[in-house]
Design a protein around this motif. Structure first.
Motif, PDB file in Angstrom:
ATOM      1  N   PRO A 207     -32.380 -47.521  56.773  1.00 20.66           N
ATOM      2  CA  PRO A 207     -33.167 -48.472  57.277  1.00 20.66           C
ATOM      3  C   PRO A 207     -32.644 -49.085  58.871  1.00 20.66           C
ATOM      4  O   PRO A 207     -32.872 -49.467  59.935  1.00 20.66           O
ATOM      5  CB  PRO A 207     -32.064 -49.138  56.614  1.00 20.66           C
ATOM      6  CG  PRO A 207     -31.504 -48.164  55.802  1.00 20.66           C
ATOM      7  CD  PRO A 207     -31.698 -47.196  55.989  1.00 20.66           C
ATOM      8  N   ILE A 208     -31.870 -47.971  59.197  1.00 18.74           N
ATOM      9  CA  ILE A 208     -30.951 -48.185  60.370  1.00 18.74           C
ATOM     10  C   ILE A 208     -32.080 -48.309  61.251  1.00 18.74           C
ATOM     11  O   ILE A 208     -32.691 -48.552  62.680  1.00 18.74           O
ATOM     12  CB  ILE A 208     -30.197 -47.128  60.461  1.00 18.74           C
ATOM     13  CG1 ILE A 208     -28.465 -48.092  60.470  1.00 18.74           C
ATOM     14  CG2 ILE A 208     -29.617 -46.699  62.293  1.00 18.74           C
ATOM     15  CD1 ILE A 208     -26.864 -46.962  60.422  1.00 18.74           C
ATOM     16  N   ALA A 209     -32.896 -46.362  61.044  1.00 18.58           N
ATOM     17  CA  ALA A 209     -34.046 -45.666  62.224  1.00 18.58           C
ATOM     18  C   ALA A 209     -35.213 -46.584  62.222  1.00 18.58           C
ATOM     19  O   ALA A 209     -35.909 -47.166  63.471  1.00 18.58           O
ATOM     20  CB  ALA A 209     -34.640 -44.890  61.432  1.00 18.58           C
ATOM     21  N   ARG A 210     -35.371 -47.968  61.166  1.00 19.02           N
ATOM     22  CA  ARG A 210     -36.676 -48.522  60.923  1.00 19.02           C
ATOM     23  C   ARG A 210     -36.077 -49.521  62.152  1.00 19.02           C
ATOM     24  O   ARG A 210     -36.933 -50.751  62.235  1.00 19.02           O
ATOM     25  CB  ARG A 210     -36.473 -49.284  59.639  1.00 19.02           C
ATOM     26  CG  ARG A 210     -37.529 -50.580  59.581  1.00 19.02           C
ATOM     27  CD  ARG A 210     -38.227 -50.226  57.720  1.00 19.02           C
ATOM     28  NE  ARG A 210     -37.220 -50.905  57.155  1.00 19.02           N
ATOM     29  CZ  ARG A 210     -36.429 -49.783  56.350  1.00 19.02           C
ATOM     30  NH1 ARG A 210     -36.970 -49.115  56.159  1.00 19.02           N
ATOM     31  NH2 ARG A 210     -35.613 -50.820  55.165  1.00 19.02           N
ATOM     32  N   MET A 211     -35.114 -50.219  62.026  1.00 19.45           N
ATOM     33  CA  MET A 211     -34.539 -51.258  62.180  1.00 19.45           C
ATOM     34  C   MET A 211     -34.281 -51.131  64.273  1.00 19.45           C
ATOM     35  O   MET A 211     -34.350 -52.076  64.845  1.00 19.45           O
ATOM     36  CB  MET A 211     -32.810 -51.820  62.387  1.00 19.45           C
ATOM     37  CG  MET A 211     -32.584 -52.252  60.672  1.00 19.45           C
ATOM     38  SD  MET A 211     -30.861 -52.528  60.350  1.00 19.45           S
ATOM     39  CE  MET A 211     -30.154 -53.947  61.740  1.00 19.45           C
TER      40      MET A 211
ATOM     41  N   GLU B 276     -36.950 -51.582  69.405  1.00 22.41           N
ATOM     42  CA  GLU B 276     -37.169 -51.334  70.475  1.00 22.41           C
ATOM     43  C   GLU B 276     -38.492 -51.465  70.681  1.00 22.41           C
ATOM     44  O   GLU B 276     -39.429 -51.977  71.766  1.00 22.41           O
ATOM     45  CB  GLU B 276     -37.268 -49.079  70.185  1.00 22.41           C
ATOM     46  CG  GLU B 276     -35.730 -48.678  70.498  1.00 22.41           C
ATOM     47  CD  GLU B 276     -35.631 -47.817  70.363  1.00 22.41           C
ATOM     48  OE1 GLU B 276     -37.352 -47.400  69.434  1.00 22.41           O
ATOM     49  OE2 GLU B 276     -35.112 -46.441  70.244  1.00 22.41           O
ATOM     50  N   GLN B 277     -39.272 -51.768  69.912  1.00 21.52           N
ATOM     51  CA  GLN B 277     -40.369 -52.206  70.060  1.00 21.52           C
ATOM     52  C   GLN B 277     -40.918 -53.420  70.695  1.00 21.52           C
ATOM     53  O   GLN B 277     -41.068 -54.094  71.298  1.00 21.52           O
ATOM     54  CB  GLN B 277     -42.001 -52.512  67.990  1.00 21.52           C
ATOM     55  CG  GLN B 277     -41.989 -51.329  68.094  1.00 21.52           C
ATOM     56  CD  GLN B 277     -42.524 -50.632  66.780  1.00 21.52           C
ATOM     57  OE1 GLN B 277     -42.904 -52.086  66.473  1.00 21.52           O
ATOM     58  NE2 GLN B 277     -43.363 -49.289  66.409  1.00 21.52           N
TER      59      GLN B 277
ATOM     60  N   VAL C 164     -39.778 -60.125  63.681  1.00 19.37           N
ATOM     61  CA  VAL C 164     -39.037 -58.907  64.140  1.00 19.37           C
ATOM     62  C   VAL C 164     -37.889 -59.657  63.521  1.00 19.37           C
ATOM     63  O   VAL C 164     -37.065 -58.232  63.029  1.00 19.37           O
ATOM     64  CB  VAL C 164     -39.114 -58.510  65.125  1.00 19.37           C
ATOM     65  CG1 VAL C 164     -38.226 -57.304  65.508  1.00 19.37           C
ATOM     66  CG2 VAL C 164     -40.202 -58.229  65.581  1.00 19.37           C
ATOM     67  N   LEU C 165     -36.324 -60.279  63.993  1.00 20.34           N
ATOM     68  CA  LEU C 165     -35.834 -60.836  63.565  1.00 20.34           C
ATOM     69  C   LEU C 165     -35.522 -60.702  62.008  1.00 20.34           C
ATOM     70  O   LEU C 165     -34.593 -60.445  60.905  1.00 20.34           O
ATOM     71  CB  LEU C 165     -34.823 -62.184  63.839  1.00 20.34           C
ATOM     72  CG  LEU C 165     -34.898 -61.748  65.390  1.00 20.34           C
ATOM     73  CD1 LEU C 165     -34.292 -63.275  66.208  1.00 20.34           C
ATOM     74  CD2 LEU C 165     -33.834 -60.748  65.806  1.00 20.34           C
ATOM     75  N   GLN C 166     -36.465 -61.578  61.390  1.00 18.74           N
ATOM     76  CA  GLN C 166     -36.548 -61.586  60.030  1.00 18.74           C
ATOM     77  C   GLN C 166     -36.233 -60.395  58.605  1.00 18.74           C
ATOM     78  O   GLN C 166     -35.543 -60.400  57.976  1.00 18.74           O
ATOM     79  CB  GLN C 166     -37.377 -61.899  59.334  1.00 18.74           C
ATOM     80  CG  GLN C 166     -37.641 -63.767  59.231  1.00 18.74           C
ATOM     81  CD  GLN C 166     -38.812 -64.660  59.094  1.00 18.74           C
ATOM     82  OE1 GLN C 166     -39.812 -64.030  58.778  1.00 18.74           O
ATOM     83  NE2 GLN C 166     -38.869 -65.837  59.156  1.00 18.74           N
ATOM     84  N   VAL C 167     -37.344 -58.777  59.596  1.00 18.59           N
ATOM     85  CA  VAL C 167     -37.082 -57.487  58.856  1.00 18.59           C
ATOM     86  C   VAL C 167     -35.793 -57.425  58.985  1.00 18.59           C
ATOM     87  O   VAL C 167     -35.508 -56.503  58.601  1.00 18.59           O
ATOM     88  CB  VAL C 167     -37.986 -56.975  59.685  1.00 18.59           C
ATOM     89  CG1 VAL C 167     -37.632 -55.260  59.589  1.00 18.59           C
ATOM     90  CG2 VAL C 167     -39.301 -57.535  59.141  1.00 18.59           C
ATOM     91  N   LEU C 168     -35.670 -57.598  60.008  1.00 18.39           N
ATOM     92  CA  LEU C 168     -34.168 -57.118  60.800  1.00 18.39           C
ATOM     93  C   LEU C 168     -32.958 -57.547  59.648  1.00 18.39           C
ATOM     94  O   LEU C 168     -32.094 -56.995  59.276  1.00 18.39           O
ATOM     95  CB  LEU C 168     -33.554 -57.180  61.854  1.00 18.39           C
ATOM     96  CG  LEU C 168     -33.784 -56.430  63.455  1.00 18.39           C
ATOM     97  CD1 LEU C 168     -33.297 -56.673  65.012  1.00 18.39           C
ATOM     98  CD2 LEU C 168     -34.017 -54.968  63.172  1.00 18.39           C
ATOM     99  N   VAL C 169     -33.043 -58.975  59.452  1.00 19.55           N
ATOM    100  CA  VAL C 169     -32.642 -59.301  58.356  1.00 19.55           C
ATOM    101  C   VAL C 169     -31.996 -58.683  56.932  1.00 19.55           C
ATOM    102  O   VAL C 169     -31.152 -58.844  56.360  1.00 19.55           O
ATOM    103  CB  VAL C 169     -31.756 -60.597  58.358  1.00 19.55           C
ATOM    104  CG1 VAL C 169     -31.772 -61.048  57.472  1.00 19.55           C
ATOM    105  CG2 VAL C 169     -31.628 -61.520  59.835  1.00 19.55           C
ATOM    106  N   LYS C 170     -32.925 -58.556  56.736  1.00 16.57           N
ATOM    107  CA  LYS C 170     -34.178 -57.270  55.395  1.00 16.57           C
ATOM    108  C   LYS C 170     -33.738 -56.458  55.370  1.00 16.57           C
ATOM    109  O   LYS C 170     -31.952 -56.206  54.516  1.00 16.57           O
ATOM    110  CB  LYS C 170     -34.657 -57.279  55.265  1.00 16.57           C
ATOM    111  CG  LYS C 170     -36.069 -57.295  53.641  1.00 16.57           C
ATOM    112  CD  LYS C 170     -37.117 -56.714  53.837  1.00 16.57           C
ATOM    113  CE  LYS C 170     -37.300 -56.731  52.468  1.00 16.57           C
ATOM    114  NZ  LYS C 170     -38.724 -56.658  52.345  1.00 16.57           N
TER     115      LYS C 170
END
Length: 470
Positions: free
Chosen positions: A251-255, A260-261, A275-281
């Motif tokens: 998850p850290i690599a995905r975040m 970065e994108q 993007v923030l919703q994905v980061l929160v997940k």
């Protein structure tokens, strides 16, 4: 000081003590024998002198004295006095020029006791007093002498015993040390082999000679078994770190990639929100993993807690069901009580930490909600005099025998969990808590081909120190 030196000294001290006690016994026994034997000789000499005096009355006392000194085995510094019943001296073994010292009190004492013997404290002469009757006449005999030969033998015995004791103690101490050296040699070899083993070569076992069936061999076997358990624990710990790192890294690599994108592109407000919703997940997933790791660490070593009040397992179960439904509204739970006597207030009572039991039930309910297609779980509560049983039964794909063997291993996930979010820690935590309360978690496939988990708790155990490797 090393143990073999201490044991050698102890052996030498014990051997010396035993040797000295035996020698003291020999000396005391011989001293008593010498004294009794000399008193007997003195008594015989005194009585024989009286008989000779009575049988040869016509002989002059001076001649009798000379006969006694030359023919009757005279004793060293021998003195014999014979008194009649009026306490008149009728014979003395020494010439008349020497004064004879005695007391009336002593003569009366001899007449009263018939016989006395003692050793003069001043000159160490053995002395006896005899009241006897011969040829119708009463006599009192006083006799004394010095056992010169016997005392010299006794003194020589002391020297011999001291020399023998010293030599025996030295030989015993040297022999004991050599024996301890040989006895402790296997321990020294074992110690040397143990020192050569480090955390880098736990696979290296201590050499064991199967032909020797002694305590050292048993110790070596036990140490090798401990090494194997340590090696397995280190491997388990490494696997745990590896799995934990992987679960955190994904998850850290995905975040990092999403962040970065987002930084490299000009995104709209809606795209930034996505993007923030994905980061929160992902952060929720990391938070869940960290909480699971903390709980797993907490259950790795649970300390006994005394004085916990009894809690009803069924009440904890219903409270946990309400929480689980609040998180998963589609979860359907049915509870059935197998015991007939439900009026008994102590039926499902267990002295426990309520939060730990709730954690077990919550994990079981969440597993059922994840893997049961209809999100339905049937719970059955049962008990006997010693145990409380909770059965969690749900549909879905069952586990293979190979998967069942790794079911309680941290981070293990079966094939049916590929599409589900999780980390494979829940069942491991549940099993540790159940074992802490003297029970266990067991998986089986029911007759209806459903997944069935049995959770047990012991009524006899309030909690014990329990430790298991991660």
């Amino acid at each position: 000081m090393k143990l073999k030196v201490r044991l050698s000294i102890l052996f030498a001290v014990v051997f010396a003590g035993i040797t000295l006690l035996l020698n003291a016994y020999v000396y005391i026994s011989y001293a008593d024998f010498r004294r009794e034997e000399f008193f007997q000789r003195l008594r015989i000499k005194a009585v024989n002198t009286l008989h000779l005096l009575e049988d040869l009355q016509e002989i002059d006392p001076e001649k009798l004295r000379a006969i006694g000194q030359n023919t009757l085995n005279p004793l060293y510094e021998e003195k014999i006095y014979i008194f009649d019943n009026q306490h008149q001296l009728v014979y003395s073994s020494i010439d008349s020029n020497h004064a004879v010292s005695y007391s009336e009190r002593l003569l009366h004492q001899i007449e009263e006791k018939q016989y006395i013997e003692y050793i003069d404290a001043e000159n160490q002469h053995e002395q006896i007093g005899i009241k006897t009757k011969y040829k119708g006449h009463d006599y009192v005999i006083l006799a004394s002498a010095y056992d010169n030969v016997g005392r010299r033998k006794l003194q020589n015995l002391i020297y011999s015993l001291l020399i023998a004791s010293f030599v025996g103690i030295v030989i015993g101490a040297v022999t004991g040390y050599i024996f301890m050296q040989r006895a402790f040699k296997p321990i020294e070899v074992l110690s040397y082999n143990i020192k050569s083993i480090t955390e880098r070569n736990l696979q290296q076992l201590v050499p064991v000679n199967p032909s020797q069936n002694d305590e050292i061999t048993e110790l070596a076997y036990s140490f090798n078994q401990m090494l194997q358990r340590l090696d397995a624990a280190f491997d388990s710990r490494k696997a745990f770190v590896r799995h934990a790192s992987h679960e955190l890294r994904t998850p850290i690599a995905r975040m990092m990639s999403d962040a970065e994108q987002a930084l490299n592109k000009n995104l709209t407000e809606q795209e930034y929100k996505a993007v923030l919703q994905v980061l929160v997940k992902d952060l929720d997933q990391i938070s869940e993993l960290i909480n699971s790791l903390l709980l797993l660490s907490r259950t790795a070593k649970l300390e006994r807690v005394d004085g916990l009040k009894p809690e009803r397992i069924d009440d904890i179960l219903f409270e946990t069901i309400d929480k689980a439904i609040g998180v998963r509204p589609n979860l359907k739970v049915s509870v059935e009580f197998l015991p007939q006597d439900l009026e008994n207030s102590d039926l499902f009572a267990l002295s426990c930490d309520k939060s730990l039991i709730s954690t077990v039930f919550m994990n079981m309910l969440e597993n059922a909600a994840k893997y049961a297609p209809d999100q339905k779980v049937n719970v059955y509560l049962d008990e006997d005099d010693e145990m409380i049983y909770a059965y969690f039964v749900n549909g879905g794909k069952t586990l293979s025998p190979e998967e069942q063997g790794y079911l309680f291993t941290p981070f293990f996930r079966a094939a049916n969990s590929a599409s589900q979010v999780g980390h494979g820690l829940g069942l491991s935590i549940c099993n540790r808590i159940a074992r802490y309360y003297g029970g266990y978690v067991q998986y089986s496939i029911s007759a209806e081909k459903e997944n069935q988990f049995l959770v047990t708790f012991s009524k006899k155990i309030e909690g014990k120190n329990y430790y298991t490797e991660i």
